[in-house]
Design a protein around this motif. Sequence first.
Motif, PDB file in Angstrom:
ATOM      1  N   GLU A 158      64.510  12.468  15.235  1.00 58.23           N
ATOM      2  CA  GLU A 158      63.401  12.256  16.165  1.00 58.23           C
ATOM      3  C   GLU A 158      62.161  11.843  15.387  1.00 58.23           C
ATOM      4  OE1 GLU A 158      62.605  15.377  18.972  1.00 58.23           O
ATOM      5  OE2 GLU A 158      64.681  16.060  18.948  1.00 58.23           O
ATOM      6  N   THR A 190      57.435   4.641  17.256  1.00 59.68           N
ATOM      7  CA  THR A 190      58.342   3.616  16.761  1.00 59.68           C
ATOM      8  C   THR A 190      57.928   3.137  15.369  1.00 59.68           C
ATOM      9  OG1 THR A 190      57.070   1.894  17.888  1.00 59.68           O
ATOM     10  CG2 THR A 190      58.945   2.841  19.071  1.00 59.68           C
ATOM     11  N   CYS A 225      72.039   3.814  18.483  1.00 63.78           N
ATOM     12  CA  CYS A 225      71.216   3.916  19.702  1.00 63.78           C
ATOM     13  C   CYS A 225      69.840   4.488  19.378  1.00 63.78           C
ATOM     14  CB  CYS A 225      71.907   4.794  20.739  1.00 63.78           C
ATOM     15  SG  CYS A 225      73.313   4.051  21.579  1.00 63.78           S
ATOM     16  N   LEU A 226      69.809   5.511  18.535  1.00 61.83           N
ATOM     17  CA  LEU A 226      68.533   6.112  18.141  1.00 61.83           C
ATOM     18  C   LEU A 226      67.695   5.119  17.347  1.00 61.83           C
ATOM     19  CD1 LEU A 226      69.718   9.701  17.148  1.00 61.83           C
ATOM     20  CD2 LEU A 226      68.243   9.100  19.073  1.00 61.83           C
ATOM     21  N   ASN A 248      67.768   1.867  17.631  1.00 54.76           N
ATOM     22  CA  ASN A 248      67.254   0.912  18.615  1.00 54.76           C
ATOM     23  C   ASN A 248      66.081   1.500  19.386  1.00 54.76           C
ATOM     24  OD1 ASN A 248      67.518  -1.707  19.855  1.00 54.76           O
ATOM     25  ND2 ASN A 248      68.301  -0.692  21.684  1.00 54.76           N
ATOM     26  N   ASN A 249      66.174   2.772  19.703  1.00 55.52           N
ATOM     27  CA  ASN A 249      65.128   3.451  20.466  1.00 55.52           C
ATOM     28  C   ASN A 249      63.820   3.555  19.687  1.00 55.52           C
ATOM     29  OD1 ASN A 249      64.197   5.190  22.769  1.00 55.52           O
ATOM     30  ND2 ASN A 249      64.112   6.739  21.149  1.00 55.52           N
ATOM     31  N   TYR A 250      63.921   3.803  18.374  1.00 58.95           N
ATOM     32  CA  TYR A 250      62.717   4.040  17.579  1.00 58.95           C
ATOM     33  C   TYR A 250      62.198   2.804  16.852  1.00 58.95           C
ATOM     34  CZ  TYR A 250      62.967   9.035  18.458  1.00 58.95           C
ATOM     35  OH  TYR A 250      62.959  10.276  19.054  1.00 58.95           O
ATOM     36  N   SER A 288      75.243  -0.309  21.179  1.00 60.14           N
ATOM     37  CA  SER A 288      74.035   0.522  21.122  1.00 60.14           C
ATOM     38  C   SER A 288      72.836  -0.166  21.763  1.00 60.14           C
ATOM     39  CB  SER A 288      73.698   0.852  19.666  1.00 60.14           C
ATOM     40  OG  SER A 288      73.147  -0.263  18.992  1.00 60.14           O
ATOM     41  N   GLU A 322      66.277  -4.896  17.085  1.00 57.45           N
ATOM     42  CA  GLU A 322      66.030  -4.148  18.325  1.00 57.45           C
ATOM     43  C   GLU A 322      66.072  -5.098  19.517  1.00 57.45           C
ATOM     44  OE1 GLU A 322      63.950  -2.766  21.794  1.00 57.45           O
ATOM     45  OE2 GLU A 322      63.365  -4.460  20.542  1.00 57.45           O
ATOM     46  N   LYS A 329      63.321  -3.496  24.602  1.00 56.60           N
ATOM     47  CA  LYS A 329      61.974  -3.046  24.956  1.00 56.60           C
ATOM     48  C   LYS A 329      61.177  -4.144  25.626  1.00 56.60           C
ATOM     49  CE  LYS A 329      61.541   0.607  21.454  1.00 56.60           C
ATOM     50  NZ  LYS A 329      62.836   0.419  20.766  1.00 56.60           N
ATOM     51  N   ARG A 343      62.286  -4.489  29.160  1.00 54.68           N
ATOM     52  CA  ARG A 343      61.815  -3.399  30.021  1.00 54.68           C
ATOM     53  C   ARG A 343      60.345  -3.543  30.335  1.00 54.68           C
ATOM     54  NH1 ARG A 343      65.295  -0.353  26.616  1.00 54.68           N
ATOM     55  NH2 ARG A 343      63.533   0.412  25.374  1.00 54.68           N
TER      56      ARG A 343
END
Length: 254
Positions: free
Chosen positions: A97, A101, A126-127, A129-131, A218, A247, A250, A253
């Motif tokens: 965590e 980003t 996936c993590l 890509n998220n961060y 992912s 990435e 984002k 979205r």
Amino acid sequence: MEAYTGFAEVYDIFMDNVPYEEWTEYLCGLLGEFGIRDGLVLELGCGTGNLTARLAEKGYDMIGVDAAPEMLGTAMDKKREKGYDILYLLQDMREFELYGTVRAVVSACDSINYITEPDELEQVFCLVNNYLDPSGIFVFDFNTEYKYRELLGNQTIAEDREESSFIWDNYYDEEERINEYELTLFIREEDGRYGKYQETHFQRAYTLEEIRELIERSGMEFIAAYDAYTKNPPHGKSERISVAARERGKADRA
């Protein structure tokens, strides 16, 4: 047994053949091609911080994540000694965590192979890509099946240094594609006697096709793969492969 406990104490001694300077230049060059020459960068599986510190010297604001407290302890000692401004986090890469980003994520020295379940590696991706920032870059390497099968599997490697020695037994299961490392260390203590430490490590052999599929599942975009730390395409006898991914999601979205 938990990996990198006793080994952390002598990790840098036995890893002095790793071309960290060359890897640093390669990563900086590759990130620079995507316009990432500064800003926040995360290293997953940072170990004792050898690469993290070098990237910090190149001007990146570094975060290092590792699951081994002993390894991070050594990294923190270096940070204090050199005055590096690096944030080290004791976290498992399968569930790391961050507070926000980052522009890029890197992972070196086959840390990815330690994730032995494909679904867990997909979770790592996936993590990442998220961060990552929108269109942020992920660069990592992994050991190939060729390396485990032909070069490491069922081999014993031993090395003797003045302050420590190790015996490294490898067993590669071709059906499961798991390489087991039985590591025995003899480390000289303050009283001159040698303490014996034993660790067991496991790594999984992934094909490039599997890695690409997991990246795309992912949510990231697969960009390229190279024979490790070159711009040459991977081949059947590549021992290590470098991968770049981007990435994705984002901007859509937003």
